[in-house]
Design an enzyme around this catalytic site. Structure first.
Site, PDB file in Angstrom:
ATOM      1  N   VAL A 155       0.851  -1.180   0.000  1.00 12.47           N
ATOM      2  CA  VAL A 155       0.000   0.000   0.000  1.00 12.47           C
ATOM      3  C   VAL A 155       0.890   1.235   0.000  1.00 12.47           C
ATOM      4  O   VAL A 155       1.861   1.306   0.763  1.00 12.47           O
ATOM      5  CB  VAL A 155      -0.945   0.008   1.214  1.00 12.47           C
ATOM      6  CG1 VAL A 155      -1.852   1.230   1.180  1.00 12.47           C
ATOM      7  CG2 VAL A 155      -1.780  -1.268   1.246  1.00 12.47           C
ATOM      8  N   THR A 188      -2.601 -10.870   5.361  1.00 11.75           N
ATOM      9  CA  THR A 188      -2.268 -12.281   5.171  1.00 11.75           C
ATOM     10  C   THR A 188      -2.367 -13.016   6.500  1.00 11.75           C
ATOM     11  O   THR A 188      -2.912 -14.115   6.593  1.00 11.75           O
ATOM     12  CB  THR A 188      -0.856 -12.411   4.585  1.00 11.75           C
ATOM     13  OG1 THR A 188      -0.779 -11.652   3.370  1.00 11.75           O
ATOM     14  CG2 THR A 188      -0.532 -13.861   4.283  1.00 11.75           C
ATOM     15  N   ASP A 229      -5.033  -5.872  12.725  1.00  8.15           N
ATOM     16  CA  ASP A 229      -4.626  -5.670  11.335  1.00  8.15           C
ATOM     17  C   ASP A 229      -4.903  -6.951  10.557  1.00  8.15           C
ATOM     18  O   ASP A 229      -4.271  -7.981  10.788  1.00  8.15           O
ATOM     19  CB  ASP A 229      -3.146  -5.314  11.260  1.00  8.15           C
ATOM     20  CG  ASP A 229      -2.718  -4.858   9.859  1.00  8.15           C
ATOM     21  OD1 ASP A 229      -3.509  -5.034   8.906  1.00  8.15           O
ATOM     22  OD2 ASP A 229      -1.601  -4.341   9.721  1.00  8.15           O
ATOM     23  N   ASP A 284       5.322  -3.215  10.586  1.00  6.36           N
ATOM     24  CA  ASP A 284       3.935  -2.780  10.399  1.00  6.36           C
ATOM     25  C   ASP A 284       3.194  -2.711  11.730  1.00  6.36           C
ATOM     26  O   ASP A 284       2.370  -1.814  11.948  1.00  6.36           O
ATOM     27  CB  ASP A 284       3.207  -3.708   9.420  1.00  6.36           C
ATOM     28  CG  ASP A 284       3.269  -5.176   9.849  1.00  6.36           C
ATOM     29  OD1 ASP A 284       4.162  -5.558  10.637  1.00  6.36           O
ATOM     30  OD2 ASP A 284       2.429  -5.959   9.358  1.00  6.36           O
TER      31      ASP A 284
END
Length: 280
Positions: free
Chosen positions: A13, A137, A134, A114
């Site tokens: 992103v 995956t 979050d 992240d």
């Protein structure tokens, strides 16, 4: 302008922030693409140039780049893309970078970039204590204390790979769209699978959140982000906020907290980095 890049296992992103204003506005442009694990420097550079051109922008408008990556094989390629196409040296979120977030885990170095970035943004925007969910995956649950400390959390398989495991292992079950079912008692195989995936995953998310919130105690805000956040949050009892820009906003905060360092790095070309000739 600042280019913030969040490199995940499945998707990457990118957000373009206008730094000419004092306000912390959301990114003026936002892109989501497949993480470039098997592409070349030139291919990614041309793709990024095309994305900018769609908005009438040149790559030269970018003055600084900040990156959080959980895919190490992609990092070198991104460094070379930043050097060759942007003429900039990016700031990676890694040990030694100023975050303002104390990490109170057994091994802080192993916490994904992240997750750190998400917690920084969540505490800045919503306060603490809070839990960041979050959904990518993998689905991560990250706990931030009232003082803005990262206390730890949990990691579960993501909804997408859970569905893939089901379809790959059960020969007679065909792939279906993952969406909110219109009913609870399924009358077709497709209904049955969608109900099981959707409500089963909500049960996983809410089950972990319930236990985390109980252990933390008091009023805890649950914030969701990631590609599947809106889908799952709609059925969750505990998720209060869906913030799709959470990770990118956290990267902007990292840039601000390392402003002198990032601008100094950005003004220097990474000419000493050897140019690879093979695909990453």
């Amino acid at each position: 302008m600042l280019l913030a890049i969040d490199v995940g296992n499945s998707n990457t992103v990118m957000g373009l922030y206008d730094l000419s204003t004092a306000e912390r506005n959301p990114p003026i442009h936002f892109w989501r693409l497949t993480t470039p694990k098997h592409t070349t420097i030139d291919e990614l550079g041309v793709q990024m140039r095309s994305m900018f051109a769609l908005h009438g922008l040149e790559l030269s408008v970018v003055e600084a780049i900040v990156i959080a990556s959980v895919v190490p094989p992609v990092d070198s390629m991104l460094r070379h893309v930043c050097d060759r196409f942007f003429k900039l040296r990016p700031l990676f979120v890694e040990p030694g970078v100023k975050t303002g977030l104390p990490v109170l885990t057994d091994n802080p170095a192993e916490v994904g970039a992240d997750r750190i970035v998400n917690c920084i943004a969540a505490f800045e925007k919503y306060g603490g204590p809070c839990v960041v969910v979050d959904m990518g995956t993998a689905t991560t649950f990250d706990v931030v204390s009232p003082k803005g400390e990262f206390l730890g959390g949990a990691i579960a398989p993501g909804l997408g790979i859970s569905a893939d495991a089901l379809f790959d292992s059960a020969a007679r079950l065909t792939r279906v769209d993952i969406k909110r079912p219109s009913k609870i008692i399924g009358t077709s195989t497709t209904d049955n699978i969608q109900i099981g995936l959707y409500y089963g995953y909500i049960g996983l998310v809410d089950g972990i959140l319930e236990r985390l919130i109980t252990e933390i105690g008091g009023k805890v805000k649950a914030v969701a982000t990631g590609g599947l956040a809106k889908l799952i949050a709609g059925g969750s009892k505990y998720i209060e906020v869906v913030d799709e820009m959470l990770t990118l906003d956290g990267l902007r905060l990292i840039h601000e907290r390392n402003l002198d360092r990032n601008l100094e790095r950005s003004r220097r070309r990474a000419s000493s980095v050897p140019q690879p000739t093979a695909k990453i």
